[in-house]
Design a protein around this motif. Sequence first.
Motif, short mmCIF file in Angstrom:
data_model
loop_
_atom_site.label_atom_id
_atom_site.label_comp_id
_atom_site.label_asym_id
_atom_site.label_seq_id
_atom_site.Cartn_x
_atom_site.Cartn_y
_atom_site.Cartn_z
N ALA A 29 0.64 -3.04 -9.78
CA ALA A 29 0.20 -3.77 -8.59
C ALA A 29 0.38 -5.28 -8.76
O ALA A 29 0.36 -6.02 -7.78
CB ALA A 29 -1.27 -3.46 -8.29
N ARG A 219 -4.29 -4.67 -5.95
CA ARG A 219 -3.85 -5.44 -4.79
C ARG A 219 -5.00 -6.29 -4.22
O ARG A 219 -4.78 -7.40 -3.76
CB ARG A 219 -3.32 -4.50 -3.70
CG ARG A 219 -2.04 -3.76 -4.08
CD ARG A 219 -0.93 -4.67 -4.56
NE ARG A 219 -0.67 -5.78 -3.63
CZ ARG A 219 0.22 -6.74 -3.86
NH1 ARG A 219 0.91 -6.76 -4.99
NH2 ARG A 219 0.41 -7.69 -2.96
N LEU A 220 -6.22 -5.76 -4.26
CA LEU A 220 -7.36 -6.57 -3.82
C LEU A 220 -7.52 -7.79 -4.72
O LEU A 220 -7.84 -8.89 -4.25
CB LEU A 220 -8.64 -5.73 -3.84
CG LEU A 220 -8.75 -4.62 -2.80
CD1 LEU A 220 -10.03 -3.82 -3.03
CD2 LEU A 220 -8.72 -5.17 -1.38
N ASP A 224 -4.96 -9.20 -1.31
CA ASP A 224 -4.67 -8.39 -0.13
C ASP A 224 -5.94 -8.06 0.63
O ASP A 224 -7.00 -7.83 0.03
CB ASP A 224 -4.00 -7.07 -0.53
CG ASP A 224 -2.53 -7.22 -0.86
OD1 ASP A 224 -2.04 -8.37 -0.91
OD2 ASP A 224 -1.87 -6.18 -1.07
N ALA A 225 -5.83 -7.99 1.94
CA ALA A 225 -6.90 -7.41 2.74
C ALA A 225 -6.98 -5.91 2.45
O ALA A 225 -6.02 -5.31 1.96
CB ALA A 225 -6.64 -7.65 4.23
N THR A 227 -7.05 -3.08 4.25
CA THR A 227 -6.09 -2.19 4.88
C THR A 227 -4.71 -2.37 4.28
O THR A 227 -4.00 -1.39 4.01
CB THR A 227 -6.04 -2.42 6.40
OG1 THR A 227 -7.34 -2.21 6.96
CG2 THR A 227 -5.07 -1.46 7.06
N ALA A 228 -4.30 -3.60 4.04
CA ALA A 228 -2.99 -3.86 3.45
C ALA A 228 -2.89 -3.27 2.05
O ALA A 228 -1.85 -2.73 1.65
CB ALA A 228 -2.71 -5.36 3.41
N ALA A 229 -3.98 -3.36 1.28
CA ALA A 229 -4.00 -2.80 -0.07
C ALA A 229 -3.85 -1.28 -0.03
O ALA A 229 -3.14 -0.69 -0.86
CB ALA A 229 -5.29 -3.19 -0.78
N ALA A 232 -0.19 -0.38 0.92
CA ALA A 232 0.69 -0.61 -0.22
C ALA A 232 0.51 0.48 -1.27
O ALA A 232 1.47 0.96 -1.87
CB ALA A 232 0.42 -1.98 -0.83
#
Length: 268
Positions: A29, A219-220, A224-225, A227-229, A232
Motif C-alpha cells: 500500500a 492507504r488510510l 486516503d479517504a 471509501t477511496a482506501a 483501492a
Amino acid sequence: MRPVVLCFSGLDPSGGAGLQADIEAIGQAGAHAAVACTAITVQNSQQVIGFEACAATLVEAQATTVLDDLPVRVIKSGMLGTIDNIAMLTRLFAERIIADGTPFVLDPVLVANSGGSLGDEQTLVAAFRKLLPYATLITPNTHELRALSGEQDLHIGAQKLCAQGTHAVLVKTSHDFDSGDIEQYLYVQGEMIHQSTLSRLDGEFHGSGCSLASFIAGRLALGDALTAAVIAADHWITQTLIAADAPHPDDAKAQLIPNRFVKITAST
C-alpha cells in the motif's frame, strides 16, 4: 519516513496470514508496518493446529515502545487471541491512543480462515464489543459480523455495530459461498455509502481477509479517504487472489495463498 501502521497480529508460520500478511499488504500500500506480536500459532496453509498467546503485558510493551518511537498514523488489529489482549488494547485506546485521534482498522478474528479455533467465541465476542467504539473501520467476515451483532441479516448487523459505536463497517459476503458474486457494502455511521460487486474466484484463500484490512489501513495512513482506501484495496486484493500460489496444486479444495507481490495493473 513512510507513514507507519502499527499492527496487532499473530505469527502464522506458513506466511499466508497474520503478521506476515500485514507486513506485505501494508508495504504494498506504500506504508511501513510495525508489529506487536499477539500470539505464536502452529499452523500451515490449510489448518490451525494450536496457538500460544503472548501475555498482554508483553504485547502492550511492544506496542508502547513503537508508539514512543515511530510516527504511527493508523492502528490495525487482527488476531488478538485472548480476552486479556483485547482488554489491553481497549485500555490502550482509552488511555492513550484515542487522544491522538489515530484511525483504527479492526479485523475481529474469531476463527482462523483455515478453520482453527482461536479461543472461546462467546467470550471473545463479549470482549470485542468493548473495543468496537474505538474502531474507525471494522472488517468482519459474515460469521464474525453475525456473531458480533447478534443479527442474521448483514445490513441490520452492520447498522447495529455502528449504533454500538463503530464508525464504519465493511460488509463482505466472501464467506457466503452460495451467494454467487461477492457483494461488499460500506456502512458509515449506519448509512450505506458505497457498494461494489467482485467476481468470485475459484478456490478458497488463506490470509485474504487480513490482507484486505491491512491494505486499507496502509492507504488510510497515506491519507486516503475511507471509501477511496476500500476501492483501492478491492482492486489490489482481486489481483493478488488471481495470482495466488497453490501449495497443493493437485488438491482442488486446498487453500491458496495470495500473491501480495504481484504486479498490479491500473484499475479501469
